[in-house]
Design a protein around this motif. Structure first.
Motif, PDB file in Angstrom:
ATOM      1  N   TYR A  27      37.724  -5.053  -8.131  1.00  0.00           N
ATOM      2  CA  TYR A  27      37.195  -5.444  -9.439  1.00  0.00           C
ATOM      3  C   TYR A  27      38.357  -5.430 -10.426  1.00  0.00           C
ATOM      4  CZ  TYR A  27      32.529  -4.507  -7.568  1.00  0.00           C
ATOM      5  OH  TYR A  27      31.381  -4.520  -6.808  1.00  0.00           O
TER       6      TYR A  27
ATOM      7  N   LYS B 194      35.875 -14.295  -5.094  1.00  0.00           N
ATOM      8  CA  LYS B 194      34.875 -13.948  -6.095  1.00  0.00           C
ATOM      9  C   LYS B 194      34.013 -15.141  -6.543  1.00  0.00           C
ATOM     10  CE  LYS B 194      37.931 -10.317  -7.889  1.00  0.00           C
ATOM     11  NZ  LYS B 194      37.195  -9.183  -7.294  1.00  0.00           N
TER      12      LYS B 194
ATOM     13  N   GLU C  15      36.786  -9.856 -14.395  1.00  0.00           N
ATOM     14  CA  GLU C  15      35.484  -9.857 -13.735  1.00  0.00           C
ATOM     15  C   GLU C  15      34.449  -9.090 -14.548  1.00  0.00           C
ATOM     16  OE1 GLU C  15      33.930  -9.323  -9.117  1.00  0.00           O
ATOM     17  OE2 GLU C  15      35.921  -8.640  -9.727  1.00  0.00           O
TER      18      GLU C  15
END
Length: 540
Positions: free
Chosen positions: A391, A492, A395
């Motif tokens: 992460y 992602k 994000e």
């Protein structure tokens, strides 16, 4: 031998064993279970056992990138690529024997987590008067998060996973365990993090440096980045809630964490804040020997000197000895400069384009973000130790914007994607629920005011605003299109496409973005609309 030296010795040994033959790490057999005889016989082995889990996490760090981005909106195989990558690219349903598609390495992590939880519990029960209970609980909590993150990754890639909690002492028929779909996986992951193990939930943090190296200055300690290797609870649970439609919970978790970080400092490089500082050094997010502190929420670390490697440079780079297996498609690359897709406004170009792509000496376009041509952090191309973000700050912004949009909070979602919170409240006085003045230049710590405040995902590059309206789905598409520019080749974007397609029951959301790179777009669209957006693997 001191605990620090003991742990370091165990770390090196486990990494050599696990990653020594990195060219075949996809072919891990799930019957290669841990030795159960005296697995944990002294307290130092509690730490070494968890490090063993993390070596398995290193082995899967880049796997989801190949499994999702190859079928996503940007990448295409080169003439150097093996047939296995073409099979993924072409959405083939029979992937038998495909070493990329084989999920065994993911299940190895889960097996290791289950086994470790039982063994560390048994050790604690035998040594109740001597074991450091705080360390025990933190290690359990971290293991729960690793297990939940791996299961969520399986769900996002394959759409299903075999769920089991018991340690696997021998190779078993997976058909005896329940096969859960993505929605069920999300529910089970949340239950795992809340209910936990042995009365311990998934919220507890860990400080390797303080545990094992307290006398060394942080900047000199070999453990200073280790905490980032475990997925952060708030980010993981927030993503799970985004998948299950619990948008207010997503907002609460992310805002609470970001507000606390922003309030703690007025440093120009404020952790997780998108401000002018990160805009100026955007390319160094990947071109550093260690993760960029301002951008890092959680990251998988590698060090080629310790046989810790991934294959990102091998797949994307053309500099010897890399193999240049995957390249950016023309359609995917030109989206960055297409003003109908990416409104540049007064900016001459989107700086992310120059970070992401480059031409090599032979005139081929390559994915360049993991090894910039100018002043690369790694002297040689064989040093494939680039870190992989689980992460990162960008994000958090996108997840938060998506959740706020689905709560009808359009202005806040637009600010996060566009010009930032400070652009709406330049003098402080933030009135949006959950946000604080710590996002603005009005914030003050001690005698110093914040110099560089939040400017949003696009604002740091001086790009024009994306248009947000009262149309929730159209706003989600704006967020998704921005993700295509912010997260190429990070594993992602494609899962986000699936999430939004599920939300609106419209899988053209995926096809409209993926199919233009193909010479047979309608064939690929038919496969996606028929349910082929998940990778198929026969788990039975």
């Amino acid at each position: 031998m001191t605990m620090k030296k003991y742990i370091w010795k165990c770390l090196l040994l486990s990494m050599v064993i696990t990653l020594g033959a990195c060219e075949s790490f996809f072919n891990v057999e799930t019957d290669n279970v841990l030795d159960h005889d005296d697995y944990i016989s002294q307290e130092s082995e509690m730490y070494a056992g968890y490090i063993g889990i993390m070596t398995k996490v290193q082995a899967i760090g880049d796997k989801a990138i190949y499994l999702t981005d190859t079928r996503g909106e940007l990448l295409e195989p080169t003439k150097n690529a093996k047939s296995e990558l073409y099979s993924l690219y072409n959405y083939e349903t029979d992937l038998t024997g495909n070493s990329y598609a084989d999920p065994a390495a993911y299940y190895d992590v889960i097996i290791a987590c289950n086994d470790y939880l039982l063994r560390i519990y048994e050790y604690k029960e035998k040594n109740k008067t001597s074991v450091n209970i705080d360390h025990y609980q933190a290690l359990v909590s971290c293991t729960l998060r690793v297990k939940a993150w791996v299961y969520l990754t399986l769900g996002k890639v394959y759409g299903e996973a075999v769920w089991f909690d018991d340690p696997m002492r021998e190779k078993k028929d997976l058909s005896q365990f329940p096969l859960k779909n993505l929605d069920e996986i999300v529910t089970s992951c949340k239950e795992l993090l809340v209910n936990g193990f042995d009365g311990v939930n998934g919220r507890l943090s860990i400080s390797w440096k303080e545990w094992l190296d307290p006398e060394t200055e942080t900047s000199e300690s070999i453990y200073r980045y280790w905490d980032s290797m475990t997925p952060e609870y708030f980010a993981l649970y927030a993503e799970l809630c985004l998948w299950s439609g619990e948008y207010q919970k997503t907002v609460d978790l992310i805002l609470s964490a970001m507000n606390a970080r922003f309030a703690a400092t007025v440093n120009d490089a404020t952790p997780w804040m998108r401000n002018d500082k990160i805009g100026g050094v955007y390319g160094t997010i990947w071109n550093l020997l260690n993760p960029a502190p301002q951008e890092t929420v959680s990251a998988i670390l590698y060090d080629y000197t310790q046989n810790q490697t991934n294959s990102l440079l091998k797949h994307f780079g053309s500099e010897y000895p890399n193999e240049y297996l995957l390249a950016p498609s023309t359609v995917g690359r030109t989206r960055f400069s297409d003003t109908s897709f990416n409104p540049l406004g007064g900016a001459a170009a989107d700086r992310r384009e120059g970070v992401t792509f480059a031409k090599d000496a032979a005139g081929n376009y390559v994915i360049q973000k993991f090894r910039p041509i100018s002043k690369p952090a790694r002297a040689n191309a064989y040093q494939d130790d680039v870190h992989i973000y689980i992460y990162r700050a960008g994000e958090l912004y996108c997840m938060l914007a998506e959740a706020l949009n689905n709560l009808g909070r359009t202005a806040e979602a637009s600010a996060l994607i566009n010009a930032g919170i400070n652009g709406s409240f330049p003098n402080g006085g933030v009135s949006w629920a959950g946000f604080t003045d710590a996002w603005t230049t009005a914030w003050r710590v001690g005698e110093k005011n914040r110099t560089y405040a939040d400017k949003g995902v696009r604002g740091i590059f001086g790009l024009a605003n994306r248009k947000f309206t009262d149309d929730q789905q159209a706003n989600d598409m704006q967020i998704l299109d921005e993700m295509m520019l912010e997260f190429p080749c990070e594993g992602k974007i494609y899962p986000a496409m699936i999430r939004m397609a599920k939300r609106y029951n419209d899988y053209n959301i995926i096809a409209d973005r993926v199919c233009p790179k193909y010479t047979n777009p309608e064939d690929i669209r038919a496969k996606i609309l028929a349910g082929g957006y998940f990778l198929h693997w026969n788990l039975k």
